[in-house]
Design a protein around this motif. Structure first.
Motif, mmCIF file in Angstrom:
data_model
loop_
_atom_site.group_PDB
_atom_site.id
_atom_site.type_symbol
_atom_site.label_atom_id
_atom_site.label_comp_id
_atom_site.label_asym_id
_atom_site.label_seq_id
_atom_site.Cartn_x
_atom_site.Cartn_y
_atom_site.Cartn_z
ATOM 1 N N MET A 1 1.056 4.868 8.704
ATOM 2 C CA MET A 1 1.237 4.259 7.427
ATOM 3 C C MET A 1 1.375 5.067 5.940
ATOM 4 O O MET A 1 0.576 5.659 5.985
ATOM 5 N N SER A 2 2.068 5.664 5.246
ATOM 6 C CA SER A 2 2.070 6.601 4.111
ATOM 7 C C SER A 2 1.884 5.620 2.676
ATOM 8 O O SER A 2 2.635 4.201 2.191
ATOM 9 N N ILE A 3 0.861 6.068 1.793
ATOM 10 C CA ILE A 3 0.334 5.368 0.303
ATOM 11 C C ILE A 3 0.366 6.220 -0.568
ATOM 12 O O ILE A 3 0.212 7.767 -0.316
ATOM 13 N N VAL A 4 1.701 6.190 -1.407
ATOM 14 C CA VAL A 4 1.973 6.970 -2.779
ATOM 15 C C VAL A 4 1.532 5.427 -3.800
ATOM 16 O O VAL A 4 2.086 4.584 -3.577
ATOM 17 N N ASP A 85 -6.623 -4.869 -14.908
ATOM 18 C CA ASP A 85 -6.380 -5.721 -13.549
ATOM 19 C C ASP A 85 -6.146 -4.443 -12.480
ATOM 20 O O ASP A 85 -5.542 -3.568 -12.305
ATOM 21 N N LEU A 86 -6.972 -4.722 -11.060
ATOM 22 C CA LEU A 86 -6.369 -4.473 -9.703
ATOM 23 C C LEU A 86 -6.755 -4.887 -9.028
ATOM 24 O O LEU A 86 -7.215 -6.201 -9.110
ATOM 25 N N PHE A 87 -5.118 -5.369 -8.342
ATOM 26 C CA PHE A 87 -5.472 -5.941 -7.693
ATOM 27 C C PHE A 87 -4.080 -5.175 -6.026
ATOM 28 O O PHE A 87 -3.506 -4.749 -6.343
ATOM 29 N N VAL A 88 -4.363 -5.552 -5.200
ATOM 30 C CA VAL A 88 -4.289 -5.193 -3.686
ATOM 31 C C VAL A 88 -3.494 -6.174 -2.875
ATOM 32 O O VAL A 88 -5.111 -6.468 -2.676
ATOM 33 N N GLU A 89 -2.354 -6.518 -2.674
ATOM 34 C CA GLU A 89 -1.819 -7.770 -1.665
ATOM 35 C C GLU A 89 -2.775 -7.670 -0.525
ATOM 36 O O GLU A 89 -3.245 -6.982 0.074
ATOM 37 N N GLU A 90 -3.150 -8.508 -0.112
ATOM 38 C CA GLU A 90 -4.232 -9.048 0.876
ATOM 39 C C GLU A 90 -4.018 -8.470 2.686
ATOM 40 O O GLU A 90 -4.862 -7.388 2.961
ATOM 41 N N THR A 95 -7.053 -0.654 3.377
ATOM 42 C CA THR A 95 -6.320 -0.028 4.816
ATOM 43 C C THR A 95 -6.201 1.490 3.563
ATOM 44 O O THR A 95 -5.749 2.330 3.619
ATOM 45 N N GLY A 96 -7.148 2.035 2.484
ATOM 46 C CA GLY A 96 -7.606 3.234 1.308
ATOM 47 C C GLY A 96 -6.957 2.951 0.209
ATOM 48 O O GLY A 96 -7.056 3.584 -0.388
ATOM 49 N N ALA A 97 -6.126 1.749 0.521
ATOM 50 C CA ALA A 97 -5.211 1.588 -1.071
ATOM 51 C C ALA A 97 -5.808 1.664 -2.260
ATOM 52 O O ALA A 97 -5.267 2.323 -3.116
#
Length: 158
Positions: A1-4, A85-90, A95-97
């Protein structure tokens, strides 16, 4: 999985709004969002933007956002980056995102000469508080958030 992690672009308004609405649901305020794709486009990508955003993409899909702007500290004599706001989908949490997104904000703050990053966290949101603590964030004691809006703002402006 790549995080950009990348700066948001004008074509991202729909995804930004989708995640802002998801954040509002998470924060138990599903009907509070008044922003539109148009308003986001104007404030983030207009002629003189005062608000900025970064996006987390994982395997080509937008999974998180950070919206921020600059404030100023008279005590430090330097700007501050305010994270609205900081939000990462559940599904993308853990994952480190979120950490990668915050790292980019720290780099942005450093590049702009900011003395600090400020943000607010709901008192019941212990997962977020734990996440911020894990990176060295802390609750700023003594200062309480205040606000003026709606009718009170209109009356004072008259």
């Amino acid at each position: 999985m790549s995080i950009v992690i990348r700066r948001a672009a004008p074509g991202d308004a729909a995804e930004l709004l989708r995640l802002i609405k998801a954040l509002a649901r998470y924060e138990r305020e599903p009907d509070a969002v008044k922003a539109t794709e148009e308003s986001l486009g104007q404030t983030l990508f207009g002629e003189n933007p005062q608000v900025f955003a970064h996006i987390v993409e994982m395997d080509g899909r937008v999974r998180g956002i950070a919206l921020w702007f600059l404030t100023y500290s008279t005590w430090t004599g330097r700007p501050s980056l305010y994270l609205e706001d900081l939000f990462v989908e559940e599904e993308a949490r853990g994952t480190g995102a979120g950490r990668a997104l915050f790292r980019v904000l720290a780099q942005e703050a450093k590049a702009r000469g900011c003395a600090r990053i400020d943000w607010a966290v709901l008192d019941w949101n212990e997962p977020a508080r734990g996440f911020y603590r894990s990176m060295g964030g802390f609750h700023s004691e003594g200062w309480q958030p205040w606000r003026m809006e709606g009718e009170a703002l209109e009356r004072l402006a008259e």
